[in-house]
Design a protein around this motif. Sequence first.
Motif, short mmCIF file in Angstrom:
data_model
loop_
_atom_site.label_atom_id
_atom_site.label_comp_id
_atom_site.label_asym_id
_atom_site.label_seq_id
_atom_site.Cartn_x
_atom_site.Cartn_y
_atom_site.Cartn_z
N SER A 48 -7.73 -9.97 6.35
CA SER A 48 -7.88 -11.08 7.28
C SER A 48 -9.24 -11.73 7.13
N ASP A 49 -10.27 -10.94 6.92
CA ASP A 49 -11.61 -11.48 6.72
C ASP A 49 -11.75 -12.17 5.36
N THR A 50 -11.08 -11.61 4.35
CA THR A 50 -11.19 -12.16 2.99
C THR A 50 -10.37 -13.43 2.83
N TYR A 51 -9.20 -13.47 3.49
CA TYR A 51 -8.31 -14.64 3.40
C TYR A 51 -8.06 -15.15 4.82
N PRO A 52 -8.98 -15.95 5.36
CA PRO A 52 -8.88 -16.37 6.77
C PRO A 52 -7.63 -17.16 7.10
N ASP A 53 -7.02 -17.79 6.09
CA ASP A 53 -5.81 -18.58 6.35
C ASP A 53 -4.53 -17.79 6.12
N SER A 54 -4.65 -16.48 5.96
CA SER A 54 -3.45 -15.64 5.79
C SER A 54 -2.89 -15.28 7.16
N GLU B 170 -7.98 -0.89 9.08
CA GLU B 170 -9.15 -1.36 8.35
C GLU B 170 -8.78 -2.23 7.15
N PHE B 171 -7.69 -1.89 6.47
CA PHE B 171 -7.29 -2.66 5.29
C PHE B 171 -6.84 -4.06 5.69
N TRP B 172 -6.01 -4.17 6.72
CA TRP B 172 -5.51 -5.48 7.12
C TRP B 172 -6.62 -6.33 7.72
N LEU C 270 -4.89 5.57 1.42
CA LEU C 270 -5.56 5.45 2.70
C LEU C 270 -6.32 4.12 2.74
N CYS C 271 -6.66 3.66 3.92
CA CYS C 271 -7.22 2.32 4.06
C CYS C 271 -8.45 2.10 3.18
N THR C 272 -9.39 3.04 3.19
CA THR C 272 -10.60 2.86 2.39
C THR C 272 -10.28 2.86 0.89
N GLN C 273 -9.33 3.69 0.47
CA GLN C 273 -8.91 3.69 -0.93
C GLN C 273 -8.25 2.37 -1.30
N ALA C 274 -7.41 1.86 -0.40
CA ALA C 274 -6.70 0.60 -0.67
C ALA C 274 -7.65 -0.58 -0.76
N ILE C 275 -8.67 -0.59 0.09
CA ILE C 275 -9.68 -1.66 0.03
C ILE C 275 -10.40 -1.63 -1.31
N ALA C 276 -10.77 -0.44 -1.76
CA ALA C 276 -11.46 -0.31 -3.05
C ALA C 276 -10.58 -0.80 -4.19
N LEU C 277 -9.30 -0.42 -4.18
CA LEU C 277 -8.38 -0.86 -5.24
C LEU C 277 -8.22 -2.38 -5.19
N ARG D 142 -2.13 4.56 6.19
CA ARG D 142 -1.79 4.34 4.78
C ARG D 142 -1.31 2.91 4.54
N VAL D 143 -1.52 2.44 3.31
CA VAL D 143 -1.18 1.07 2.94
C VAL D 143 -0.42 1.11 1.61
N ALA D 144 0.56 0.23 1.48
CA ALA D 144 1.27 0.06 0.20
C ALA D 144 0.86 -1.28 -0.41
N ILE D 145 0.59 -1.27 -1.70
CA ILE D 145 0.24 -2.48 -2.45
C ILE D 145 1.17 -2.55 -3.66
N GLY D 146 1.77 -3.71 -3.89
CA GLY D 146 2.60 -3.92 -5.06
C GLY D 146 1.77 -4.48 -6.21
N ILE D 147 1.97 -3.93 -7.39
CA ILE D 147 1.23 -4.34 -8.59
C ILE D 147 2.26 -4.61 -9.68
N SER D 148 2.28 -5.81 -10.22
CA SER D 148 3.33 -6.17 -11.18
C SER D 148 2.81 -7.12 -12.24
N GLY D 149 3.67 -7.36 -13.24
CA GLY D 149 3.33 -8.23 -14.35
C GLY D 149 3.05 -7.45 -15.62
N LYS D 150 3.01 -8.17 -16.73
CA LYS D 150 2.80 -7.51 -18.03
C LYS D 150 1.42 -6.87 -18.15
N MET D 151 0.47 -7.28 -17.31
CA MET D 151 -0.87 -6.70 -17.33
C MET D 151 -1.03 -5.56 -16.33
#
Length: 347
Positions: A9-15, A3-5, A187-194, A136-145
């Motif tokens: 794919s729907d949000t970024y059609p050229d990805s 569901e996350f991927w 989980l996919c629904t959690q990752a979409i929300a984040l 499950r999905v992994a997302i990387g979050i980085s930067g000073k913010m």
Amino acid sequence: MNEFWQHLSDTYPDSLINRGYWQLNEQTANGQLNTDKLQICPLSQYGFLAIEGPDSSKFLQGQTTCDWRAISTEQASLGSYCNIKGRMVISFLAGMASPESALLRLHADTADNGRDTLGKYIVFSKAKIRNASAERVAIGISGKMARQSLMTIFDTLPSQAMAQVSSDKGIIVQLDEAGERFEYWGLCTQAIALWQQLSSTAEVCSANYWEALNIAAGIGEVCANSQDMFIPQMLNYQVIGGVSFSKGCYTGQEVVARMQYRGKLKRRLYKAEVAEPARDYPAGTELYSGDNGQSIGNLVSMVNGDTSSTLLAVLTAEAVTDGNIHFADSSAVLSIEELPYPVPSKD
């Protein structure tokens, strides 16, 4: 596609996903983004093994290089599972979703093999193992913010490197002491929300940007092409917290301990740059020194930029001293760079 991927794919059609790495607009980010801002990366290269049951930590304690007595819902760890010859079958970042549910975040192309190999031994434990990559999905979050942005979503955040926080919104693992690099596991629904909460103000980066950050941090990992190739010390895991020498026995422990206390490590991990975009070499590709036809090392990971390529490779110290290290079909010479942590020499 979970569901996350599908959402991405729907949000970024050229990805697209190329060799396991999610890419946006053909972006090949090589670590040169504005780190004063927030960056988020969907980490398609990673999957998960879930080990669940009252014996989950006890089982993993007898199989892997890290000390599961120290891993909890508040503490993560790097680690690996080795074969009887001490060669790494999988490498992972370990955490706990609950006191009886362990998670190994690892390269997705090693998840099935890791499950099958560990599954041969788990039948004697009150625990079960499964490939949880589809859920499950992994997302990387980085930067000073990064920390400030996550504080708007989570009530509590980890406060030091390798600390983790588990909540009903998912798991956050802090990777650095500065608090500028985190991994989210959900989980996919959690990752979409984040993703929806963060993406409106963040720079959305291709997954290989995260690989570039791993290279900069000197963190080498095992993928399908490099399974059974390296002992943990070759990837500096004894330095970066991926091996415990006080935990007791585990598969491959005799070889790993002998190398630490009685052996001489002939090859180890180095960081390097090639001053031109290199071919997209897979992990495990052999490297050579000068005109010598004998391999002196293997590629661990590489990210190509517009004008240069950065990489991690396991090389002989002699070849590094001599210089002139290159791939078999290229005359471009590797320039060895300093790792961000000291590696004690052992004569």
